[in-house]
Design an enzyme around this catalytic site. Structure first.
Site, PDB file in Angstrom:
ATOM      1  N   ASP A  13     -48.686 121.748 -67.105  1.00  0.00           N
ATOM      2  CA  ASP A  13     -48.333 120.964 -65.968  1.00  0.00           C
ATOM      3  C   ASP A  13     -47.600 121.523 -64.786  1.00  0.00           C
ATOM      4  O   ASP A  13     -46.877 120.811 -64.063  1.00  0.00           O
ATOM      5  CB  ASP A  13     -47.908 119.668 -66.503  1.00  0.00           C
ATOM      6  CG  ASP A  13     -48.440 118.938 -67.756  1.00  0.00           C
ATOM      7  OD1 ASP A  13     -49.469 118.523 -67.415  1.00  0.00           O
ATOM      8  OD2 ASP A  13     -47.765 118.677 -68.584  1.00  0.00           O
ATOM      9  N   LYS A  16     -51.285 124.565 -61.965  1.00  0.00           N
ATOM     10  CA  LYS A  16     -52.341 125.619 -61.808  1.00  0.00           C
ATOM     11  C   LYS A  16     -53.408 125.202 -60.846  1.00  0.00           C
ATOM     12  O   LYS A  16     -54.005 126.318 -60.237  1.00  0.00           O
ATOM     13  CB  LYS A  16     -52.751 125.899 -63.164  1.00  0.00           C
ATOM     14  CG  LYS A  16     -51.817 126.632 -64.319  1.00  0.00           C
ATOM     15  CD  LYS A  16     -52.387 126.899 -65.557  1.00  0.00           C
ATOM     16  CE  LYS A  16     -52.856 125.741 -66.309  1.00  0.00           C
ATOM     17  NZ  LYS A  16     -51.798 125.136 -66.890  1.00  0.00           N
ATOM     18  N   GLY A  40     -54.997 118.374 -67.831  1.00  0.00           N
ATOM     19  CA  GLY A  40     -55.571 118.201 -66.783  1.00  0.00           C
ATOM     20  C   GLY A  40     -55.053 118.978 -65.275  1.00  0.00           C
ATOM     21  O   GLY A  40     -53.764 119.212 -65.606  1.00  0.00           O
ATOM     22  N   GLN A 223     -53.542 124.589 -70.527  1.00  0.00           N
ATOM     23  CA  GLN A 223     -52.451 124.356 -71.148  1.00  0.00           C
ATOM     24  C   GLN A 223     -51.562 125.665 -70.351  1.00  0.00           C
ATOM     25  O   GLN A 223     -51.548 125.675 -69.463  1.00  0.00           O
ATOM     26  CB  GLN A 223     -52.532 124.486 -72.604  1.00  0.00           C
ATOM     27  CG  GLN A 223     -52.791 123.122 -73.095  1.00  0.00           C
ATOM     28  CD  GLN A 223     -54.472 123.313 -73.195  1.00  0.00           C
ATOM     29  OE1 GLN A 223     -55.135 124.218 -73.539  1.00  0.00           O
ATOM     30  NE2 GLN A 223     -55.162 122.056 -73.031  1.00  0.00           N
TER      31      GLN A 223
END
Length: 429
Positions: A13, A16, A40, A223
């Protein structure tokens, strides 16, 4: 042209998607090489917010070829739903490529994930319950379903039946659930074949040919470093390799073709799920940071655990990934703080430790040692050069840069694609 790898330096989170979008005009391919729809990216384009869970964020950039690599596990219902959602908003998804060797999340994998996590009780890992771990387990046990299997109904049926032998035993005898019918699974998977077929290709070959032709290929991790199954805070990790080395196996490219490794570091620290977190805040300061940063999961909606920046983790990410450039995101979220603590070391059993502890037990007992930096208490969202930042904001960035051992090339000062400060070119040494 060599490949570029983009990874998260913390527990995910970090933003990216924004970095990918920033590089978009200079990139020809964006390859997602690990994970599934358990993470996500939220990308803001032209004031529009897009939450991507399975698709590479490069799909939002015209002319970029988005690729789902062989290291990804795919929930086909989620994939089609996400494609439909983007097309309904006028975006073209026809460029999407999917590796024939990527594994498919069958419905029984999701079932096993959910019932298994509930069965663990207080020992739960904190998975998203989307079948990611069980699908990777099937892959390693050599009973997984790959995308290419959907195009041979006989092979697909044999593989599903083989996978369900042990799973139905567990469901009925251990978890007291009903057995899953193989034919139901087969027919569900076959329902995607016609739509899926034009997207599937030998992505490793296409990427290799693109690199030979001088194209820029960005390999995008799902991740982050501390969720990597080998190098993260095991067992509170994901089930794939989210570090730079995972780009080689998950995209099918050799390490000699990787030139740059870009790591994303949030100006503070967050994580979702269980596991140790030395700088975690359980007070009104943490609540304030969470609200300012809208720190709720893109995929799950869960409130993220939150804490001050930990540069011990940053140093570890530099070492494990061979980071050439850092992107610091959400620096503007610190605008209102008079003082900003940064964790520079840990106290473990009465000793100062400046590197990531070798054992999970030591990391669990680590107490943060802070260096407190003065805040700037000014709105920096309008800054577009490093010199425009307040002096204390510049000092904060320079301090972090010195601590993590790699240059900070880009600084995010707002949620929009243009709200950044670029100090150095991410694609050049």
């Amino acid at each position: 042209m060599p490949a570029v790898v983009l990874i998260g330096a913390q527990w995910g989170d970090e933003g990216k998607g924004k970095a990918t979008d920033l590089l978009g005009p200079r990139i020809d391919y964006v390859v997602k090489f690990n994970g599934g729809n358990n993470a996500g990216h939220t990308v803001v384009v032209g004031g529009e917010k897009y939450a991507l869970h399975l698709l590479p964020s490069g799909i939002l950039t015209e002319g970029v070829v988005p690729v789902i690599g062989n290291g990804v596990v795919i929930d086909l219902s989620v994939l089609m739903e996400e494609i439909d959602g983007l097309e309904a908003r006028g975006l073209d998804t026809s460029r999407l490529r999917i590796s024939a060797n990527a594994h498919v999340i069958a419905s029984y994998n999701t079932t096993m994930d959910k019932v298994g996590e509930r069965f663990l009780g207080k020992r739960k890992i904190g998975t998203t319950g989307r079948g990611i771990g069980p699908t990777y387990a099937d892959k390693m046990n050599r009973i997984g379903i790959r995308v290419q299997d959907l195009f041979d109904e006989s092979i697909l049926r044999q593989k599903v039946e083989a996978a369900l032998v042990s799973k139905n035993q567990m469901l009925t005898k251990l978890y007291n659930r009903r057995a899953i019918e193989a034919e139901e699974v087969v027919q569900e998977l076959l329902s995607y074949v016609d739509r899926l077929r034009p997207m599937v290709t030998d992505t490793s070959l296409e990427i290799s040919e693109a690199l030979d032709a001088g194209k820029v290929v960005l390999c995008e991790a799902g991740q982050a470093t501390l969720l990597d199954v080998d190098h993260g805070t095991y067992p509170y990790v994901t089930s794939s390799n989210a570090t730079a080395g995972g780009a080689c196996t998950g995209a099918g490219i050799p390490p000699t073709r990787i030139d740059r490794v870009i790591a994303i570091l949030k100006a503070f620290t967050t994580r979702v799920g269980e596991g140790p977190f030395p700088t975690e805040l359980h007070d009104e300061v943490g609540d304030r940071l969470r609200e300012i940063g809208h720190e709720f999961g893109t995929t799950t909606g869960r409130p993220r655990r939150i804490g001050w920046l930990d540069v011990v983790i940053g140093r570890y990410a530099t070492r494990i990934n061979g980071v050439t450039d850092f992107v610091i995101t959400k620096l503007d979220n610190l605008d209102t703080f008079a003082e900003i603590p940064v964790c520079v070391a840990y106290e473990i059993n009465g000793e100062r430790v400046e590197e990531m502890p070798m054992s999970q037990s030591d990391f669990h007992h680590a107490k943060p040692i802070y260096e407190v930096l003065p805040g700037w208490q000014e709105d920096i969202t309008g800054c577009r050069t490093f010199d425009e930042l307040p002096e204390n904001a510049r000092r904060y960035v320079e301090f972090v840069e010195q601590q993590i051992g790699a240059r900070v090339s880009v600084i995010g000062v707002g949620p929009g694609r243009d709200e950044v400060i670029q100090r150095y070119d991410l694609l050049e040494g």
